[in-house]
Design a protein around this motif. Structure first.
Motif, PDB file in Angstrom:
ATOM      1  N   ALA A  18       0.833  -1.208   0.000  1.00  0.00           N
ATOM      2  CA  ALA A  18       0.000   0.000   0.000  1.00  0.00           C
ATOM      3  C   ALA A  18       0.863   1.250   0.000  1.00  0.00           C
ATOM      4  CB  ALA A  18      -0.937  -0.005   1.205  1.00  0.00           C
ATOM      5  N   ARG A  19       1.947   1.228   0.768  1.00  0.00           N
ATOM      6  CA  ARG A  19       2.846   2.384   0.837  1.00  0.00           C
ATOM      7  C   ARG A  19       3.526   2.637  -0.515  1.00  0.00           C
ATOM      8  NH1 ARG A  19       5.803   0.715   4.605  1.00  0.00           N
ATOM      9  NH2 ARG A  19       7.600   0.086   3.382  1.00  0.00           N
ATOM     10  N   ILE A  20       3.975   1.577  -1.172  1.00  0.00           N
ATOM     11  CA  ILE A  20       4.630   1.715  -2.477  1.00  0.00           C
ATOM     12  C   ILE A  20       3.647   2.262  -3.503  1.00  0.00           C
ATOM     13  CG2 ILE A  20       5.629   0.403  -4.386  1.00  0.00           C
ATOM     14  CD1 ILE A  20       6.862  -1.435  -2.166  1.00  0.00           C
ATOM     15  N   ILE A  21       2.427   1.754  -3.505  1.00  0.00           N
ATOM     16  CA  ILE A  21       1.404   2.240  -4.436  1.00  0.00           C
ATOM     17  C   ILE A  21       1.086   3.704  -4.156  1.00  0.00           C
ATOM     18  CG2 ILE A  21      -1.042   2.011  -5.059  1.00  0.00           C
ATOM     19  CD1 ILE A  21      -0.583  -1.062  -4.744  1.00  0.00           C
ATOM     20  N   THR A  22       0.975   4.055  -2.883  1.00  0.00           N
ATOM     21  CA  THR A  22       0.715   5.448  -2.509  1.00  0.00           C
ATOM     22  C   THR A  22       1.810   6.357  -3.045  1.00  0.00           C
ATOM     23  OG1 THR A  22      -0.467   4.786  -0.510  1.00  0.00           O
ATOM     24  CG2 THR A  22       0.396   7.029  -0.572  1.00  0.00           C
ATOM     25  N   GLN A  23       3.053   5.976  -2.846  1.00  0.00           N
ATOM     26  CA  GLN A  23       4.174   6.792  -3.307  1.00  0.00           C
ATOM     27  C   GLN A  23       4.188   6.921  -4.823  1.00  0.00           C
ATOM     28  OE1 GLN A  23       7.437   4.681  -1.505  1.00  0.00           O
ATOM     29  NE2 GLN A  23       7.324   5.866   0.389  1.00  0.00           N
ATOM     30  N   LYS A  24       3.959   5.830  -5.522  1.00  0.00           N
ATOM     31  CA  LYS A  24       4.014   5.832  -6.987  1.00  0.00           C
ATOM     32  C   LYS A  24       2.900   6.692  -7.579  1.00  0.00           C
ATOM     33  CE  LYS A  24       6.047   3.992 -10.573  1.00  0.00           C
ATOM     34  NZ  LYS A  24       7.445   4.227 -10.885  1.00  0.00           N
ATOM     35  N   VAL A  25       1.675   6.508  -7.115  1.00  0.00           N
ATOM     36  CA  VAL A  25       0.545   7.249  -7.674  1.00  0.00           C
ATOM     37  C   VAL A  25       0.596   8.716  -7.262  1.00  0.00           C
ATOM     38  CG1 VAL A  25      -1.977   7.439  -7.738  1.00  0.00           C
ATOM     39  CG2 VAL A  25      -0.901   5.191  -7.900  1.00  0.00           C
ATOM     40  N   SER A  26       0.982   8.999  -6.035  1.00  0.00           N
ATOM     41  CA  SER A  26       1.016  10.400  -5.596  1.00  0.00           C
ATOM     42  C   SER A  26       2.079  11.206  -6.336  1.00  0.00           C
ATOM     43  CB  SER A  26       1.226  10.499  -4.089  1.00  0.00           C
ATOM     44  OG  SER A  26       2.492  10.016  -3.722  1.00  0.00           O
ATOM     45  N   SER A  27       3.050  10.531  -6.948  1.00  0.00           N
ATOM     46  CA  SER A  27       4.080  11.245  -7.710  1.00  0.00           C
ATOM     47  C   SER A  27       3.615  11.636  -9.114  1.00  0.00           C
ATOM     48  CB  SER A  27       5.352  10.394  -7.812  1.00  0.00           C
ATOM     49  OG  SER A  27       5.154   9.296  -8.683  1.00  0.00           O
ATOM     50  N   LEU A  28       2.479  11.122  -9.539  1.00  0.00           N
ATOM     51  CA  LEU A  28       1.959  11.468 -10.867  1.00  0.00           C
ATOM     52  C   LEU A  28       1.411  12.894 -10.862  1.00  0.00           C
ATOM     53  CD1 LEU A  28       0.058   8.174 -11.711  1.00  0.00           C
ATOM     54  CD2 LEU A  28       2.192   8.974 -12.734  1.00  0.00           C
ATOM     55  N   PRO A  29       1.567  13.613 -11.964  1.00  0.00           N
ATOM     56  CA  PRO A  29       1.040  14.977 -12.026  1.00  0.00           C
ATOM     57  C   PRO A  29      -0.481  14.980 -11.897  1.00  0.00           C
ATOM     58  CG  PRO A  29       1.776  14.260 -14.191  1.00  0.00           C
ATOM     59  CD  PRO A  29       2.164  13.189 -13.221  1.00  0.00           C
ATOM     60  N   PHE A  47      -7.834  13.404  -8.284  1.00  0.00           N
ATOM     61  CA  PHE A  47      -6.872  13.763  -9.319  1.00  0.00           C
ATOM     62  C   PHE A  47      -7.508  14.684 -10.346  1.00  0.00           C
ATOM     63  CE2 PHE A  47      -9.132  10.191 -11.019  1.00  0.00           C
ATOM     64  CZ  PHE A  47      -9.129  10.346 -12.394  1.00  0.00           C
ATOM     65  N   ASP A  48      -6.652  15.399 -11.048  1.00  0.00           N
ATOM     66  CA  ASP A  48      -7.068  16.308 -12.115  1.00  0.00           C
ATOM     67  C   ASP A  48      -7.006  15.535 -13.422  1.00  0.00           C
ATOM     68  OD1 ASP A  48      -7.320  18.223 -14.103  1.00  0.00           O
ATOM     69  OD2 ASP A  48      -6.008  19.665 -13.111  1.00  0.00           O
ATOM     70  N   GLN A  49      -8.160  15.261 -14.005  1.00  0.00           N
ATOM     71  CA  GLN A  49      -8.218  14.443 -15.209  1.00  0.00           C
ATOM     72  C   GLN A  49      -7.578  15.112 -16.428  1.00  0.00           C
ATOM     73  OE1 GLN A  49     -12.265  13.541 -16.136  1.00  0.00           O
ATOM     74  NE2 GLN A  49     -12.857  15.657 -16.426  1.00  0.00           N
ATOM     75  N   LYS A  50      -7.290  16.404 -16.328  1.00  0.00           N
ATOM     76  CA  LYS A  50      -6.593  17.084 -17.420  1.00  0.00           C
ATOM     77  C   LYS A  50      -5.083  16.839 -17.343  1.00  0.00           C
ATOM     78  CE  LYS A  50     -10.011  20.708 -17.988  1.00  0.00           C
ATOM     79  NZ  LYS A  50     -10.274  22.139 -17.937  1.00  0.00           N
ATOM     80  N   ARG A  51      -4.598  16.414 -16.182  1.00  0.00           N
ATOM     81  CA  ARG A  51      -3.157  16.222 -15.999  1.00  0.00           C
ATOM     82  C   ARG A  51      -2.741  14.757 -15.949  1.00  0.00           C
ATOM     83  NH1 ARG A  51      -0.918  19.432 -11.325  1.00  0.00           N
ATOM     84  NH2 ARG A  51       1.018  19.018 -12.445  1.00  0.00           N
ATOM     85  N   THR A  52      -3.657  13.868 -15.571  1.00  0.00           N
ATOM     86  CA  THR A  52      -3.360  12.436 -15.532  1.00  0.00           C
ATOM     87  C   THR A  52      -4.652  11.655 -15.730  1.00  0.00           C
ATOM     88  OG1 THR A  52      -2.048  10.773 -14.362  1.00  0.00           O
ATOM     89  CG2 THR A  52      -3.609  12.038 -13.040  1.00  0.00           C
ATOM     90  N   SER A  53      -4.515  10.364 -15.983  1.00  0.00           N
ATOM     91  CA  SER A  53      -5.688   9.529 -16.249  1.00  0.00           C
ATOM     92  C   SER A  53      -5.524   8.181 -15.546  1.00  0.00           C
ATOM     93  CB  SER A  53      -5.830   9.294 -17.753  1.00  0.00           C
ATOM     94  OG  SER A  53      -4.747   8.490 -18.220  1.00  0.00           O
ATOM     95  N   LEU A  54      -6.586   7.401 -15.540  1.00  0.00           N
ATOM     96  CA  LEU A  54      -6.501   6.064 -14.971  1.00  0.00           C
ATOM     97  C   LEU A  54      -5.516   5.215 -15.765  1.00  0.00           C
ATOM     98  CD1 LEU A  54     -10.211   5.277 -14.044  1.00  0.00           C
ATOM     99  CD2 LEU A  54      -8.325   5.843 -12.523  1.00  0.00           C
ATOM    100  N   HIS A  55      -5.454   5.449 -17.059  1.00  0.00           N
ATOM    101  CA  HIS A  55      -4.484   4.740 -17.899  1.00  0.00           C
ATOM    102  C   HIS A  55      -3.060   5.032 -17.414  1.00  0.00           C
ATOM    103  CE1 HIS A  55      -2.645   2.949 -21.404  1.00  0.00           C
ATOM    104  NE2 HIS A  55      -1.920   4.048 -21.532  1.00  0.00           N
ATOM    105  N   ASP A  56      -2.768   6.297 -17.121  1.00  0.00           N
ATOM    106  CA  ASP A  56      -1.444   6.675 -16.609  1.00  0.00           C
ATOM    107  C   ASP A  56      -1.157   5.978 -15.277  1.00  0.00           C
ATOM    108  OD1 ASP A  56      -1.147   8.409 -18.782  1.00  0.00           O
ATOM    109  OD2 ASP A  56      -1.907  10.127 -17.633  1.00  0.00           O
ATOM    110  N   MET A  57      -2.170   5.900 -14.419  1.00  0.00           N
ATOM    111  CA  MET A  57      -1.984   5.266 -13.123  1.00  0.00           C
ATOM    112  C   MET A  57      -1.734   3.771 -13.290  1.00  0.00           C
ATOM    113  SD  MET A  57      -4.849   7.196 -10.872  1.00  0.00           S
ATOM    114  CE  MET A  57      -5.238   8.872 -11.349  1.00  0.00           C
TER     115      MET A  57
END
Length: 65
Positions: A18-29, A47-57
């Motif tokens: 959970a911690r690794i996933i939190t760190q990875k996703v929170s680093s996305l714009p 999240f701001d859908q104009k800056r990132t998407s579920l595909h990016d995650m």
């Protein structure tokens, strides 16, 4: 526009996952908030859908296993 969302994240086995996933996703714009539960296999995020998407995650998490 910030969108709140709860998604299922399968394959987590412990708090470390959970911690690794939190760190990875929170680093996305555009991701402004995230809370991951290994026990519930869920992630609640905003999240701001104009800056990132579920595909990016998904692309960011795929190499983690």
């Amino acid at each position: 526009m910030n969108i709140p969302l709860t998604v299922r994240v399968s394959g987590m086995h412990c708090a470390s996952c959970a911690r690794i996933i939190t760190q990875k996703v929170s680093s996305l714009p555009g991701v402004s908030d995230i809370s991951v539960s290994a026990l519930g296999e869920t992630a609640r995020l905003t999240f701001d859908q104009k800056r990132t998407s579920l595909h990016d995650m998904n692309a960011a998490l795929r190499p983690l296993g």
